[in-house]
Scaffold this motif. Structure first.
Motif, PDB file in Angstrom:
ATOM      1  N   SER A 242     -29.515  34.072 -18.968  1.00 15.94           N
ATOM      2  CA  SER A 242     -30.664  33.566 -18.209  1.00 15.94           C
ATOM      3  C   SER A 242     -30.218  32.996 -16.871  1.00 15.94           C
ATOM      4  CB  SER A 242     -31.433  32.517 -19.022  1.00 15.94           C
ATOM      5  OG  SER A 242     -30.594  31.444 -19.397  1.00 15.94           O
ATOM      6  N   ALA A 243     -28.998  32.460 -16.806  1.00 19.81           N
ATOM      7  CA  ALA A 243     -28.491  31.955 -15.527  1.00 19.81           C
ATOM      8  C   ALA A 243     -28.334  33.105 -14.533  1.00 19.81           C
ATOM      9  CB  ALA A 243     -27.162  31.236 -15.737  1.00 19.81           C
ATOM     10  N   SER A 244     -27.831  34.248 -15.015  1.00 24.91           N
ATOM     11  CA  SER A 244     -27.727  35.424 -14.144  1.00 24.91           C
ATOM     12  C   SER A 244     -29.104  35.922 -13.729  1.00 24.91           C
ATOM     13  CB  SER A 244     -26.976  36.545 -14.868  1.00 24.91           C
ATOM     14  OG  SER A 244     -25.648  36.173 -15.155  1.00 24.91           O
TER      15      SER A 244
ATOM     16  N   SER B 299     -34.281  21.438 -12.641  1.00 27.25           N
ATOM     17  CA  SER B 299     -33.340  20.596 -13.386  1.00 27.25           C
ATOM     18  C   SER B 299     -33.717  20.484 -14.856  1.00 27.25           C
ATOM     19  CB  SER B 299     -33.265  19.206 -12.754  1.00 27.25           C
ATOM     20  OG  SER B 299     -32.707  19.276 -11.459  1.00 27.25           O
ATOM     21  N   ALA B 300     -35.015  20.396 -15.144  1.00 32.25           N
ATOM     22  CA  ALA B 300     -35.454  20.294 -16.537  1.00 32.25           C
ATOM     23  C   ALA B 300     -35.019  21.510 -17.341  1.00 32.25           C
ATOM     24  CB  ALA B 300     -36.975  20.127 -16.595  1.00 32.25           C
ATOM     25  N   ILE B 301     -34.959  22.650 -16.678  1.00 34.08           N
ATOM     26  CA  ILE B 301     -34.550  23.884 -17.349  1.00 34.08           C
ATOM     27  C   ILE B 301     -33.036  24.051 -17.313  1.00 34.08           C
ATOM     28  CG2 ILE B 301     -34.676  26.406 -17.274  1.00 34.08           C
ATOM     29  CD1 ILE B 301     -37.545  25.918 -15.998  1.00 34.08           C
ATOM     30  N   CYS B 302     -32.467  23.953 -16.122  1.00 31.76           N
ATOM     31  CA  CYS B 302     -31.065  24.327 -15.929  1.00 31.76           C
ATOM     32  C   CYS B 302     -30.082  23.230 -16.334  1.00 31.76           C
ATOM     33  CB  CYS B 302     -30.836  24.705 -14.475  1.00 31.76           C
ATOM     34  SG  CYS B 302     -31.870  26.075 -13.918  1.00 31.76           S
ATOM     35  N   CYS B 303     -30.530  21.985 -16.392  1.00 35.72           N
ATOM     36  CA  CYS B 303     -29.655  20.882 -16.802  1.00 35.72           C
ATOM     37  C   CYS B 303     -29.977  20.379 -18.208  1.00 35.72           C
ATOM     38  CB  CYS B 303     -29.775  19.717 -15.823  1.00 35.72           C
ATOM     39  SG  CYS B 303     -29.308  20.115 -14.132  1.00 35.72           S
ATOM     40  N   ASP B 304     -31.270  20.291 -18.526  1.00 32.03           N
ATOM     41  CA  ASP B 304     -31.681  19.631 -19.764  1.00 32.03           C
ATOM     42  C   ASP B 304     -31.949  20.574 -20.928  1.00 32.03           C
ATOM     43  OD1 ASP B 304     -31.602  17.387 -18.188  1.00 32.03           O
ATOM     44  OD2 ASP B 304     -33.769  17.203 -17.971  1.00 32.03           O
ATOM     45  N   THR B 305     -32.095  21.864 -20.659  1.00 28.99           N
ATOM     46  CA  THR B 305     -32.498  22.794 -21.727  1.00 28.99           C
ATOM     47  C   THR B 305     -31.471  23.900 -21.956  1.00 28.99           C
ATOM     48  OG1 THR B 305     -34.832  22.367 -21.180  1.00 28.99           O
ATOM     49  CG2 THR B 305     -34.353  24.286 -22.568  1.00 28.99           C
ATOM     50  N   GLN B 306     -31.307  24.792 -20.990  1.00 28.96           N
ATOM     51  CA  GLN B 306     -30.469  25.973 -21.196  1.00 28.96           C
ATOM     52  C   GLN B 306     -29.028  25.655 -21.585  1.00 28.96           C
ATOM     53  OE1 GLN B 306     -27.905  27.300 -19.128  1.00 28.96           O
ATOM     54  NE2 GLN B 306     -27.652  29.196 -20.319  1.00 28.96           N
ATOM     55  N   PRO B 307     -28.382  24.650 -20.976  1.00 29.10           N
ATOM     56  CA  PRO B 307     -26.989  24.401 -21.370  1.00 29.10           C
ATOM     57  C   PRO B 307     -26.822  23.982 -22.830  1.00 29.10           C
ATOM     58  CG  PRO B 307     -27.474  23.370 -19.258  1.00 29.10           C
ATOM     59  CD  PRO B 307     -28.786  23.815 -19.831  1.00 29.10           C
TER      60      PRO B 307
ATOM     61  N   ALA C  32     -38.531  27.306  -8.998  1.00 30.56           N
ATOM     62  CA  ALA C  32     -38.903  26.862 -10.345  1.00 30.56           C
ATOM     63  C   ALA C  32     -39.271  28.048 -11.224  1.00 30.56           C
ATOM     64  CB  ALA C  32     -40.053  25.867 -10.277  1.00 30.56           C
ATOM     65  N   ASP C  33     -39.998  29.004 -10.679  1.00 29.74           N
ATOM     66  CA  ASP C  33     -40.369  30.204 -11.436  1.00 29.74           C
ATOM     67  C   ASP C  33     -39.152  31.082 -11.702  1.00 29.74           C
ATOM     68  OD1 ASP C  33     -43.435  29.845 -11.267  1.00 29.74           O
ATOM     69  OD2 ASP C  33     -42.782  29.717  -9.175  1.00 29.74           O
ATOM     70  N   CYS C  34     -38.240  31.132 -10.722  1.00 29.53           N
ATOM     71  CA  CYS C  34     -37.002  31.899 -10.919  1.00 29.53           C
ATOM     72  C   CYS C  34     -36.207  31.374 -12.107  1.00 29.53           C
ATOM     73  CB  CYS C  34     -36.133  31.834  -9.668  1.00 29.53           C
ATOM     74  SG  CYS C  34     -36.831  32.617  -8.203  1.00 29.53           S
ATOM     75  N   CYS C  35     -36.337  30.091 -12.390  1.00 28.12           N
ATOM     76  CA  CYS C  35     -35.600  29.483 -13.507  1.00 28.12           C
ATOM     77  C   CYS C  35     -36.417  29.471 -14.800  1.00 28.12           C
ATOM     78  CB  CYS C  35     -35.190  28.063 -13.137  1.00 28.12           C
ATOM     79  SG  CYS C  35     -33.995  28.003 -11.774  1.00 28.12           S
ATOM     80  N   LEU C  36     -37.720  29.293 -14.691  1.00 33.62           N
ATOM     81  CA  LEU C  36     -38.551  29.246 -15.897  1.00 33.62           C
ATOM     82  C   LEU C  36     -38.574  30.585 -16.623  1.00 33.62           C
ATOM     83  CD1 LEU C  36     -40.621  27.941 -17.813  1.00 33.62           C
ATOM     84  CD2 LEU C  36     -42.410  28.678 -16.203  1.00 33.62           C
ATOM     85  N   ILE C  37     -38.821  31.658 -15.918  1.00 40.75           N
ATOM     86  CA  ILE C  37     -39.038  32.943 -16.585  1.00 40.75           C
ATOM     87  C   ILE C  37     -37.824  33.380 -17.408  1.00 40.75           C
ATOM     88  CG2 ILE C  37     -39.551  35.379 -16.244  1.00 40.75           C
ATOM     89  CD1 ILE C  37     -41.950  33.391 -15.887  1.00 40.75           C
ATOM     90  N   PRO C  38     -36.595  33.284 -16.912  1.00 43.43           N
ATOM     91  CA  PRO C  38     -35.462  33.638 -17.774  1.00 43.43           C
ATOM     92  C   PRO C  38     -35.334  32.761 -19.013  1.00 43.43           C
ATOM     93  CG  PRO C  38     -34.803  33.697 -15.479  1.00 43.43           C
ATOM     94  CD  PRO C  38     -36.164  33.068 -15.522  1.00 43.43           C
ATOM     95  N   GLN C  39     -35.740  31.493 -18.905  1.00 41.66           N
ATOM     96  CA  GLN C  39     -35.694  30.642 -20.099  1.00 41.66           C
ATOM     97  C   GLN C  39     -36.671  31.142 -21.160  1.00 41.66           C
ATOM     98  OE1 GLN C  39     -33.419  28.073 -20.584  1.00 41.66           O
ATOM     99  NE2 GLN C  39     -34.161  28.355 -22.671  1.00 41.66           N
ATOM    100  N   LEU C  40     -37.731  31.790 -20.706  1.00 43.26           N
ATOM    101  CA  LEU C  40     -38.695  32.342 -21.659  1.00 43.26           C
ATOM    102  C   LEU C  40     -38.138  33.562 -22.376  1.00 43.26           C
ATOM    103  CD1 LEU C  40     -42.009  31.929 -19.640  1.00 43.26           C
ATOM    104  CD2 LEU C  40     -40.805  30.285 -21.093  1.00 43.26           C
TER     105      LEU C  40
END
Length: 214
Positions: free
Chosen positions: A16-18, A103-111, A161-169
């Motif tokens: 998802s980071a990629s 940050s909520a996605i990339c720091c607090d969730t995905q890792p 924010a959308d660039c980070c949210l969608i991969p988390q989905l």
């Protein structure tokens, strides 16, 4: 590295980071070469890849004669050097909202649910751990969207924010997260799915995606 050469993205289809970077490159209209790094087979741990990225993670982007790591840093670089398609609002408050969601996605969730973490757990516990972490993280984002969302995460335009949210989905669907209490996220996901930049960045469209996984 030649500053005029085609950018090279070291990526993995399920990362998802990629995917965050793939989406941003597409939105910015940047053509690039994808060079897959198979995380499951451990290619990121090779000495050759460590020379490119000491953290032995993806993504890694070679662009403008530079080598960049860490997806959010790459997103910020693209935003600052490819200004023709902004992914941050002009308003400072809205920019702060975008960065808070990132940050909520990339720091607090995905890792907390990435491959390195899951491999430290007994195999039977991995899916439940990932599902719980992602559910908790998306519940926070859903509450944030109550105050920021329009058609997308912050207002009516696509942002980082959308660039980070969608991969988390992608991960949320993979691990069976219940979307019943996430109506704003579901609506944003549907709108993003209609955009070519998101469709081309989807894991199923990547050159290293196995045919039986699509």
């Amino acid at each position: 590295m030649d500053s005029a050469s085609t950018p090279v993205l070291y990526t993995y289809f399920r990362s998802s980071a990629s995917a965050r970077v793939r989406i941003a490159l597409n939105l910015k209209g940047v053509d690039y070469e994808a060079r897959p790094v198979n995380l499951v087979q451990g290619e990121q741990r090779s000495a050759e890849y460590a020379e490119l990225n000491p953290s032995r993670l993806v993504p890694c982007l070679e662009i403008d004669g530079h080598r960049l790591t860490q997806s959010v840093a790459i997103l910020e670089y693209l935003e600052e050097t490819r200004v023709q398609r902004p992914l941050l609002p002009a308003d400072p408050l809205r920019r702060a909202h975008v960065r808070a969601i990132v940050s909520a996605i990339c720091c607090d969730t995905q890792p907390l649910q990435n491959l390195r973490v899951l491999l430290e757990l007994p195999e039977p516990a991995r899916a439940e751990h990932a599902r719980r972490v992602i559910s908790q993280g998306l519940a926070v984002v859903e509450r944030m969207l109550e105050h920021t969302a329009g058609r997308f995460c912050v207002g009516d335009d696509v942002t980082l924010a959308d660039c980070c949210l969608i991969p988390q989905l992608y991960n949320a669907h993979r691990f069976g997260v219940d979307f019943g209490a996430l109506p704003r996220i579901k609506a944003i996901e549907a709108r993003a799915a209609a955009l070519d930049a998101f469709r081309r960045a989807h894991w199923s469209q990547q050159p290293d995606c196995p045919a039986d996984a699509k």
